[in-house]
Design a protein around this motif. Structure first.
Motif, PDB file in Angstrom:
ATOM      1  N   LEU A   1      -8.736  -5.377  -7.604  1.00 29.22           N
ATOM      2  CA  LEU A   1      -7.552  -4.875  -8.315  1.00 29.22           C
ATOM      3  C   LEU A   1      -7.726  -5.038  -9.819  1.00 29.22           C
ATOM      4  O   LEU A   1      -7.345  -4.164 -10.594  1.00 29.22           O
ATOM      5  CB  LEU A   1      -6.304  -5.626  -7.860  1.00 29.22           C
ATOM      6  CG  LEU A   1      -5.621  -5.087  -6.608  1.00 29.22           C
ATOM      7  CD1 LEU A   1      -4.428  -5.958  -6.255  1.00 29.22           C
ATOM      8  CD2 LEU A   1      -5.179  -3.646  -6.809  1.00 29.22           C
TER       9      LEU A   1
ATOM     10  N   PRO B   1       4.505   9.367  -0.445  1.00 31.40           N
ATOM     11  CA  PRO B   1       3.170   8.953  -0.882  1.00 31.40           C
ATOM     12  C   PRO B   1       2.119   9.581   0.038  1.00 31.40           C
ATOM     13  O   PRO B   1       2.399   9.870   1.200  1.00 31.40           O
ATOM     14  CB  PRO B   1       3.178   7.436  -0.693  1.00 31.40           C
ATOM     15  CG  PRO B   1       4.588   7.054  -0.468  1.00 31.40           C
ATOM     16  CD  PRO B   1       5.298   8.249   0.055  1.00 31.40           C
ATOM     17  N   LYS B   2       0.925   9.813  -0.516  1.00 29.98           N
ATOM     18  CA  LYS B   2      -0.124  10.477   0.271  1.00 29.98           C
ATOM     19  C   LYS B   2      -1.297   9.535   0.537  1.00 29.98           C
ATOM     20  O   LYS B   2      -1.714   8.804  -0.347  1.00 29.98           O
ATOM     21  CB  LYS B   2      -0.653  11.690  -0.501  1.00 29.98           C
ATOM     22  CG  LYS B   2       0.430  12.608  -1.034  1.00 29.98           C
ATOM     23  CD  LYS B   2       0.697  13.756  -0.095  1.00 29.98           C
ATOM     24  CE  LYS B   2       1.619  14.784  -0.684  1.00 29.98           C
ATOM     25  NZ  LYS B   2       3.031  14.525  -0.440  1.00 29.98           N
ATOM     26  N   PRO B   3      -1.815   9.575   1.770  1.00 27.81           N
ATOM     27  CA  PRO B   3      -3.020   8.775   2.026  1.00 27.81           C
ATOM     28  C   PRO B   3      -4.248   9.498   1.477  1.00 27.81           C
ATOM     29  O   PRO B   3      -4.222  10.702   1.253  1.00 27.81           O
ATOM     30  CB  PRO B   3      -3.069   8.722   3.556  1.00 27.81           C
ATOM     31  CG  PRO B   3      -2.337   9.938   4.022  1.00 27.81           C
ATOM     32  CD  PRO B   3      -1.339  10.300   2.955  1.00 27.81           C
TER      33      PRO B   3
ATOM     34  N   PRO C   1      -7.222   5.295  -1.997  1.00 30.67           N
ATOM     35  CA  PRO C   1      -7.342   4.891  -0.591  1.00 30.67           C
ATOM     36  C   PRO C   1      -6.701   3.527  -0.303  1.00 30.67           C
ATOM     37  O   PRO C   1      -6.369   3.244   0.837  1.00 30.67           O
ATOM     38  CB  PRO C   1      -8.856   4.821  -0.376  1.00 30.67           C
ATOM     39  CG  PRO C   1      -9.433   5.679  -1.437  1.00 30.67           C
ATOM     40  CD  PRO C   1      -8.518   5.547  -2.619  1.00 30.67           C
ATOM     41  N   ILE C   2      -6.542   2.687  -1.314  1.00 35.04           N
ATOM     42  CA  ILE C   2      -5.992   1.351  -1.076  1.00 35.04           C
ATOM     43  C   ILE C   2      -4.493   1.311  -1.325  1.00 35.04           C
ATOM     44  O   ILE C   2      -3.718   0.881  -0.464  1.00 35.04           O
ATOM     45  CB  ILE C   2      -6.708   0.317  -1.963  1.00 35.04           C
ATOM     46  CG1 ILE C   2      -8.139   0.161  -1.448  1.00 35.04           C
ATOM     47  CG2 ILE C   2      -5.986  -1.023  -1.917  1.00 35.04           C
ATOM     48  CD1 ILE C   2      -9.006  -0.687  -2.313  1.00 35.04           C
ATOM     49  N   LEU C   3      -4.051   1.780  -2.483  1.00 31.83           N
ATOM     50  CA  LEU C   3      -2.612   1.715  -2.807  1.00 31.83           C
ATOM     51  C   LEU C   3      -1.883   2.989  -2.429  1.00 31.83           C
ATOM     52  O   LEU C   3      -0.679   3.069  -2.564  1.00 31.83           O
ATOM     53  CB  LEU C   3      -2.424   1.462  -4.306  1.00 31.83           C
ATOM     54  CG  LEU C   3      -3.069   0.217  -4.893  1.00 31.83           C
ATOM     55  CD1 LEU C   3      -2.647   0.055  -6.342  1.00 31.83           C
ATOM     56  CD2 LEU C   3      -2.667  -1.010  -4.105  1.00 31.83           C
ATOM     57  N   PHE C   4      -2.599   4.013  -1.962  1.00 31.34           N
ATOM     58  CA  PHE C   4      -2.076   5.338  -1.660  1.00 31.34           C
ATOM     59  C   PHE C   4      -1.692   6.049  -2.950  1.00 31.34           C
ATOM     60  O   PHE C   4      -1.495   5.419  -3.983  1.00 31.34           O
ATOM     61  CB  PHE C   4      -0.876   5.280  -0.704  1.00 31.34           C
ATOM     62  CG  PHE C   4      -1.152   4.458   0.522  1.00 31.34           C
ATOM     63  CD1 PHE C   4      -2.178   4.814   1.383  1.00 31.34           C
ATOM     64  CD2 PHE C   4      -0.416   3.325   0.795  1.00 31.34           C
ATOM     65  CE1 PHE C   4      -2.457   4.048   2.500  1.00 31.34           C
ATOM     66  CE2 PHE C   4      -0.697   2.551   1.907  1.00 31.34           C
ATOM     67  CZ  PHE C   4      -1.712   2.906   2.758  1.00 31.34           C
TER      68      PHE C   4
ATOM     69  N   ILE D   1       0.298   0.057 -12.211  1.00 29.09           N
ATOM     70  CA  ILE D   1      -1.016  -0.330 -12.727  1.00 29.09           C
ATOM     71  C   ILE D   1      -0.974  -0.439 -14.252  1.00 29.09           C
ATOM     72  O   ILE D   1      -1.513  -1.377 -14.836  1.00 29.09           O
ATOM     73  CB  ILE D   1      -2.081   0.706 -12.315  1.00 29.09           C
ATOM     74  CG1 ILE D   1      -2.148   0.803 -10.787  1.00 29.09           C
ATOM     75  CG2 ILE D   1      -3.445   0.330 -12.860  1.00 29.09           C
ATOM     76  CD1 ILE D   1      -2.952   1.978 -10.304  1.00 29.09           C
TER      77      ILE D   1
END
Lengths: 375, 294
Positions: free
Chosen positions: B17, B121-123, B212-215, B224
């Protein structure tokens, strides 16, 4: 000139006809989120109510008259809700109202409703809403005190698990859920081995997962607010090798959470007040909703569908639009099968006392069982 | 033994992170150096990069690498637009109008994406085809490995670019003294445009890497960016090394404190660290490299 006069006369006649016609209807208000951040949910709520309206009118309406739905936008805000209620009450001729699904908005409008003394159906699930000395609110959804009892009952009595870890968001919803779940487990003789909070929009759940691992819990009960949090937590949980069962509040079985988490949420149980496959009534409703709107039905539409039908039933039973008579008729509804479950209204105005338990089976929500409570 | 593996696990995700904070912080610093202004839309660059990737990869079904390059090109074009739309018209004004302009851009971008892509949210798929590897009881998520490697590579590239190429030196000269640079025949406006492009691409890469981790969501950038901004202050305002070290440090501090003190206060530790730095070492770890700006 004469032609215009004739046209005007015709228009006037038509308008009068409409007025005359309007007097022949029974008006029910719908305070709904037509604009603002929750406008999407508002569309579904309207859809559900419209479907019920068509059915009721096709079956002869109420008291021999057609039922009419008066839509009032609350802008997805608390002040907007109070305003919308005041406007409907001010217009007169409104016999009942279907209020919003958000607890906070109902809280804001509750004094207005109490003052007007008009029966109002609500979808907010904060348990206190029907217990604030307001005789005029009736709930067409199970309240939150039942969600934790269903989670606890299913985990302890059906899954036979005793070592509970409670994971919750630290916001009002998550903390309230955590307290209720702890109480519900205590009633079943279980003390959780871990109670762990986190703040919304946590980007990393590694410390939470490590704590679960250390606690040796074999079942997780969760009250998580946001879908991305559910997704990140689910992935890290399974990555770090925790295989415990998981029974969560409705957020774990939302479409978004399941899409984000993918296989990490497979096999997880969640609770839901509306499940298309639960009963013959919900199946029929789901089919009709899909055929009409080409959309999947959800709780936003199903509760409004039930709410309007409860009101129509009550007005027909009362044989009157007198508020006191309607109230008596609603409270008298017992064993009526809606699409959300079987309604048994109590003096407080709560109609439903249970939830469906569903399971994420390879990305599809499957109905497991319905758990109802008597008290 | 369990204690060690647990802490290594925490350290690993903390560094991962932290790398993302570092990349966004690097974008911050480059723009601060070039224009003397904090770009409040820096986090939204990451968000846009993430959505561009979702559009090209998930939506249009392009192969991963083509989609990735497509997303970076889109971000480069966006960098040009941002420069000419948000910064350039206000370039002769004091720093406040520019700052407000970037703030406005941030709100505009979030709401535009909300309108176009919707609130869900999108993966996003991982770059590598496996979930991760377990090494001595520590699970290493493949995407975090990718993030760490990519950050090292980008930092190295940025260093080479600024210190070893003529263009990089021109950019540095511009950031140190615009008038002097202009006298030396360096096209200052172009240099600043290039900085915006580079910064937008860096932000975009951060978004694609962390997606891929936080979407991929509307708010991903704001979360962020706040940490990344704290990282630039901890590292030394306007210092490239500082942004990297500050970002990594912040990621690690957060994770370790969450593990050993309390999870719900995770975000507080990052800002407590910021607070302590402002109190005891306001110039940050590396201080001001460009002293003439003081």
């Amino acid at each position: 000139m004469r032609r215009y006069a004739r046209f005007a006369a015709a228009a006037l006649a038509a308008a009068l006809a409409v007025c005359a016609h309007a007097q022949d209807t029974v008006k029910i208000g719908l305070v709904n989120e037509a604009t603002g951040p929750n406008a999407e949910a508002g569309v579904y709520t309207h859809n559900g109510a419209k479907l019920a309206l068509e059915e009721i009118n096709a079956a002869g309406g109420v008291l021999g008259k057609k039922l009419e739905l008066k839509l009032e936008d609350n802008q997805s805000t608390n002040p907007g809700t109070v305003l919308a209620f005041s406007k409907l009450f001010g217009e007169g001729g409104i016999v009942s109202i279907i209020g919003p699904i958000r607890s906070t908005q109902i809280q804001a409008a509750s004094p207005t409703v109490a003052k007007a003394g008009i029966p109002t159906m609500i979808g907010g699930t904060d348990p206190s809403l029907t217990k604030v000395n307001n005789r005029w609110v009736f709930r067409a959804r199970p309240n939150d005190s039942y969600s934790s009892r269903v989670i606890a009952d299913f985990g302890v009595n059906t899954l036979k698990k005793q070592k509970w870890a409670i994971i919750h968001s630290t916001d009002a919803f998550g903390s309230g859920g955590m307290n209720a779940l702890t109480t519900a487990l205590k009633a079943l003789g279980v003390t959780p081995v871990l109670v762990q909070g986190y703040t919304n929009n946590s980007q990393d759940f590694t410390p939470v997962v490590l704590a679960i691992k250390k606690s040796g819990a074999d079942v997780i009960g969760s009250y998580m607010t946001n879908s991305p949090d559910v997704g990140i937590f689910a992935k890290q949980l399974r990555q770090l090798g925790v295989t415990a069962e998981w029974v969560g509040s409705p957020s774990v079985v939302t479409d978004t959470a399941m899409k984000l988490a993918g296989p990490a949420l497979h096999g997880v149980y969640g609770i839901a007040d509306f499940t298309p496959d639960a009963t013959a009534e919900s199946k029929a409703y789901a089919k009709k909703y899909r055929d009409t709107y080409k959309l999947d039905p959800d709780v936003y539409s199903s509760w409004a569908y039930d709410a309007l039908r409860v009101l129509a039933l009550a007005i027909n039973t009362a044989k009157s639009t007198d508020p006191e008579a309607i109230r008596k008729a609603i409270v008298g509804i017992k064993g009526w099968k809606g699409v959300e479950g079987t309604y048994n209204f109590d003096e407080n105005g709560d109609g439903l006392r249970g939830y469906n338990v569903v399971k994420n089976e390879a990305g599809k929500v499957a109905f497991i069982k319905h758990i109802d409570f008597k008290d | 033994m369990q204690f060690i593996t647990e802490n290594l696990q925490i350290l690993f995700t903390g560094l991962g992170l932290g790398s993302i904070y570092a990349l966004v912080a690097l974008g911050f610093v480059l723009i601060i150096r070039a224009t003397n202004v904090v770009n409040f839309a820096q986090g939204d660059f990451a968000m846009l990069g993430g959505y561009a990737m979702v559009l090209f990869f998930t939506g249009l079904g392009w192969p991963y690498w083509i989609a990735f390059i497509g997303a970076l090109l889109a971000m480069a074009v966006f960098g040009v637009l941002f420069n000419y739309g948000v910064y350039y018209p206000l370039r002769h004004r004091s720093f406040l109008p520019v700052l407000i302009s970037t703030l406005g851009a941030s709100i505009f971008l979030q709401n535009t994406v909300l309108y176009v892509a919707g609130p869900q949210p999108k993966p996003l798929d991982k770059l590598l085809n496996f979930d991760g590897i377990t090494l001595g009881g520590v699970f290493l998520d493949s995407q975090y490995i990718v993030i760490l490697v990519a950050t090292v590579a980008l930092v190295f590239f940025t260093f080479l670019f600024f210190e070893k190429t003529l263009l990089g030196k021109k950019l540095q000269a511009t950031s140190q003294d615009k008038d002097m640079a202009r006298l030396l025949g360096i096209p200052v406006a172009l240099m600043i445009a290039i900085t915006f492009i580079y910064s937008a691409v860096l932000g975009g890469i951060a978004g694609v890497l962390v997606g891929p981790i936080l979407f991929v969501s509307i708010g991903m950038g704001s979360i962020i960016a706040l940490k990344a901004f704290a990282a630039t202050i901890i590292g030394g305002f306007g210092d490239v090394k500082g942004a990297i070290v500050g970002g990594l440090l912040l990621g690690v501090i957060e994770s370790l404190a969450a593990q050993h003190i309390s999870v719900p206060y995770k975000d507080a530790y990052a800002f407590l660290a910021l607070f302590l730095f402002l109190l005891f070492r306001p110039q940050g770890i590396f201080g001001e490299k460009v002293s003439e700006k003081a």
